[in-house]
Write a protein that holds these residues in place. Structure first.
Motif, PDB file in Angstrom:
ATOM      1  N   ASN A 126      -8.581  -7.055  10.948  1.00  0.00           N
ATOM      2  CA  ASN A 126      -7.380  -7.457   8.974  1.00  0.00           C
ATOM      3  C   ASN A 126      -7.172  -6.879   8.329  1.00  0.00           C
ATOM      4  N   ARG A 127      -7.780  -6.630   7.457  1.00  0.00           N
ATOM      5  CA  ARG A 127      -7.366  -5.064   6.643  1.00  0.00           C
ATOM      6  C   ARG A 127      -6.461  -4.158   8.020  1.00  0.00           C
ATOM      7  N   ASP A 128      -6.770  -3.691   8.513  1.00  0.00           N
ATOM      8  CA  ASP A 128      -5.911  -2.530   9.468  1.00  0.00           C
ATOM      9  C   ASP A 128      -4.192  -3.108   9.668  1.00  0.00           C
ATOM     10  N   ASN A 129      -4.592  -4.377  10.083  1.00  0.00           N
ATOM     11  CA  ASN A 129      -2.787  -4.499  10.957  1.00  0.00           C
ATOM     12  C   ASN A 129      -2.345  -5.126   9.714  1.00  0.00           C
ATOM     13  N   LYS A 130      -2.688  -5.390   8.521  1.00  0.00           N
ATOM     14  CA  LYS A 130      -1.867  -5.756   7.391  1.00  0.00           C
ATOM     15  C   LYS A 130      -1.763  -4.523   6.664  1.00  0.00           C
ATOM     16  N   GLU A 131      -2.279  -3.275   7.061  1.00  0.00           N
ATOM     17  CA  GLU A 131      -1.776  -2.188   5.925  1.00  0.00           C
ATOM     18  C   GLU A 131      -0.594  -1.351   7.256  1.00  0.00           C
ATOM     19  N   ASN A 240      16.290  11.697   3.245  1.00  0.00           N
ATOM     20  CA  ASN A 240      15.630  10.927   2.102  1.00  0.00           C
ATOM     21  C   ASN A 240      14.734  10.202   3.822  1.00  0.00           C
ATOM     22  N   TYR A 241      15.156   9.730   4.657  1.00  0.00           N
ATOM     23  CA  TYR A 241      14.309   8.842   5.907  1.00  0.00           C
ATOM     24  C   TYR A 241      12.981   9.933   6.212  1.00  0.00           C
ATOM     25  N   LEU A 242      13.246  10.722   6.473  1.00  0.00           N
ATOM     26  CA  LEU A 242      12.022  12.217   7.063  1.00  0.00           C
ATOM     27  C   LEU A 242      10.963  11.769   5.569  1.00  0.00           C
ATOM     28  N   ASP A 243      11.239  11.908   4.499  1.00  0.00           N
ATOM     29  CA  ASP A 243      10.181  11.413   4.431  1.00  0.00           C
ATOM     30  C   ASP A 243       9.957  10.691   3.776  1.00  0.00           C
ATOM     31  N   THR A 244      10.332   9.695   3.924  1.00  0.00           N
ATOM     32  CA  THR A 244       9.916   8.077   3.383  1.00  0.00           C
ATOM     33  C   THR A 244       9.356   7.978   4.529  1.00  0.00           C
ATOM     34  N   VAL A 245       9.059   8.370   6.078  1.00  0.00           N
ATOM     35  CA  VAL A 245       8.894   8.108   7.156  1.00  0.00           C
ATOM     36  C   VAL A 245       6.974   8.564   7.610  1.00  0.00           C
ATOM     37  N   HIS A 246       7.278  10.204   6.379  1.00  0.00           N
ATOM     38  CA  HIS A 246       6.476  10.939   6.342  1.00  0.00           C
ATOM     39  C   HIS A 246       5.455  10.092   5.491  1.00  0.00           C
ATOM     40  N   THR A 247       5.756   9.629   4.456  1.00  0.00           N
ATOM     41  CA  THR A 247       4.562   9.436   3.152  1.00  0.00           C
ATOM     42  C   THR A 247       4.382   7.740   3.650  1.00  0.00           C
ATOM     43  N   ALA A 248       4.784   7.152   4.411  1.00  0.00           N
ATOM     44  CA  ALA A 248       4.156   6.072   4.650  1.00  0.00           C
ATOM     45  C   ALA A 248       3.144   6.297   6.098  1.00  0.00           C
ATOM     46  N   ARG A 250       1.095   9.068   5.976  1.00  0.00           N
ATOM     47  CA  ARG A 250       0.059   9.773   5.545  1.00  0.00           C
ATOM     48  C   ARG A 250      -0.647   8.350   4.915  1.00  0.00           C
ATOM     49  N   LEU A 251       0.102   7.743   3.923  1.00  0.00           N
ATOM     50  CA  LEU A 251      -0.875   6.966   3.325  1.00  0.00           C
ATOM     51  C   LEU A 251      -1.448   5.643   3.861  1.00  0.00           C
ATOM     52  N   TYR A 252      -0.747   5.399   5.638  1.00  0.00           N
ATOM     53  CA  TYR A 252      -1.364   4.356   6.230  1.00  0.00           C
ATOM     54  C   TYR A 252      -2.869   4.657   6.773  1.00  0.00           C
ATOM     55  N   HIS A 253      -2.734   6.382   7.396  1.00  0.00           N
ATOM     56  CA  HIS A 253      -3.649   6.994   7.749  1.00  0.00           C
ATOM     57  C   HIS A 253      -4.555   7.489   6.651  1.00  0.00           C
ATOM     58  N   GLN A 254      -4.396   7.627   5.621  1.00  0.00           N
ATOM     59  CA  GLN A 254      -5.345   7.253   3.884  1.00  0.00           C
ATOM     60  C   GLN A 254      -6.298   6.354   4.051  1.00  0.00           C
ATOM     61  N   ASN A 255      -5.400   5.517   4.242  1.00  0.00           N
ATOM     62  CA  ASN A 255      -6.269   3.837   3.996  1.00  0.00           C
ATOM     63  C   ASN A 255      -7.017   3.810   5.480  1.00  0.00           C
ATOM     64  N   ALA A 256      -6.083   3.449   6.600  1.00  0.00           N
ATOM     65  CA  ALA A 256      -7.205   3.367   7.724  1.00  0.00           C
ATOM     66  C   ALA A 256      -8.601   3.825   7.657  1.00  0.00           C
ATOM     67  N   PHE A 257      -8.361   5.340   7.276  1.00  0.00           N
ATOM     68  CA  PHE A 257      -9.544   6.062   6.604  1.00  0.00           C
ATOM     69  C   PHE A 257     -10.647   5.319   6.366  1.00  0.00           C
ATOM     70  N   SER A 258     -10.037   4.791   5.259  1.00  0.00           N
ATOM     71  CA  SER A 258     -10.600   4.125   4.022  1.00  0.00           C
ATOM     72  C   SER A 258     -11.370   2.872   3.997  1.00  0.00           C
ATOM     73  N   ILE A 259     -10.735   1.796   5.499  1.00  0.00           N
ATOM     74  CA  ILE A 259     -11.034   0.806   6.190  1.00  0.00           C
ATOM     75  C   ILE A 259     -11.516   0.606   7.129  1.00  0.00           C
TER      76      ILE A 259
END
Length: 314
Positions: A126-131, A240-248, A250-259
């Protein structure tokens, strides 16, 4: 009566000019197709009568830039779309699994430990699909930009390219028709119907040829400007789009690892279980040492070996 003849002759001349242009264009297209496909396959000599295509360095360079940029943008758009589809499928699957495991946890009334695990994995999904739902948005924005850039910006430039190629064909056709008429008129009787017809064709060919050359010059400027604008837009917007996609991502995989990381108490329990298994295996191995070994090795204390193989702090 004389005026009527002149009007008919003039009308015939104009009609003949249009038919000549149409016929010449068609014949050149057929001839070029034959030369480039069937004729070259059989080693036939090309007809030198066909006028060579107009070569313009600026136009050809601009067309090559647009072609390469389109290949890159289209490839990026298609693959980003595949990632988005994969993420959307994962979101849908995790939502279904969340509902499934929560429902199963309610039904489970015998095994408390299993019930807790149902709740735990369901909560993680549930938490992962929200991320995923949150971080997929930058990827969709990037895909929209790529699609718009491809269909509108590059599409508009390709329209100009098509016009350039069309005018190139017109110039070739008018020039060829003009050359044919000049060659024919040399052998025609002056003031004859054929002579006057070719005279009109020569005049109108020269006029149309001049207009087509002017039009081609204008289109060449437009094409260069549009190609430069595409490159500028790529340099300004794309980073700008490449930076935004890369950041998104990266943050998702960090949060998914924590979940999906194991709780500390379960990690400690897992390590202790592993240590106990290793200790028992070591002791069993020592007890089964062959009798041919020295007695000093057969009598090695079990606790000494097990302490050396322990995964705990030393």
């Amino acid at each position: 009566m004389t005026n009527q003849k002149k009007e008919r002759r003039t009308s015939y001349n104009r009609f003949g000019f249009k038919v000549a242009i149409l016929s010449q264009t068609f014949m050149e297209s057929v001839q070029n197709t034959f030369n480039n496909t069937i004729g070259s396959s059989f080693g036939l000599k090309k007809n030198t009568r066909c006028i060579a295509p107009i070569v313009d360095g600026q136009v050809d360079e601009a067309m090559k830039k647009v072609e390469n940029l389109k290949k890159f943008i289209k490839g990026s758009q298609e693959n980003i779309k595949r990632i988005i589809n994969s993420m959307e499928a994962t979101i849908e699957a995790e939502r279904s699994l969340t509902a499934l495991y929560n429902e199963e946890s309610v039904k489970e009334d015998k095994d408390v430990d299993l019930r807790i695990r149902y709740l735990k994995i369901g909560d993680s999904f549930n938490r992962d699909n929200k991320e995923l739902s949150k971080y997929i948005i930058p990827l969709k924005n990037y895909e929209d930009w790529l699609n718009t850039f491809l269909t509108k910006a590059i599409g508009d430039t390709e329209d100009t390219i098509n016009l350039c190629n069309q005018v190139r064909i017109e110039i070739q056709s008018y020039a060829s028709c003009l050359a044919d008429a000049k060659n024919r008129i040399k052998n025609e009787v002056e003031n004859s119907l054929e002579y006057e017809s070719d005279t009109i064709i020569i005049k109108e060919s020269e006029e149309h040829l001049e207009k087509s050359r002017e039009k081609f010059a204008q289109l060449k400027i437009q094409l260069k400007e549009k190609a430069d604008m595409l490159e500028l837009k790529r340099q300004v917007d794309l980073p700008n789009y490449l930076d935004t996609v890369h950041t998104a991502l990266r943050l998702y995989h960090q949060n998914a690892f924590s979940i999906f990381s194991a709780p500390k108490d379960l990690e400690v329990e897992s390590v202790q279980t592993t240590n106990e298994s290793i200790n028992s295996d070591s002791a069993a191995s020592l007890q089964s040492l062959p009798s041919s070994l020295p007695s000093s090795l057969q009598n090695v204390p079990t606790n000494t070996v097990s302490s050396n193989n322990s995964f705990g702090p030393r």
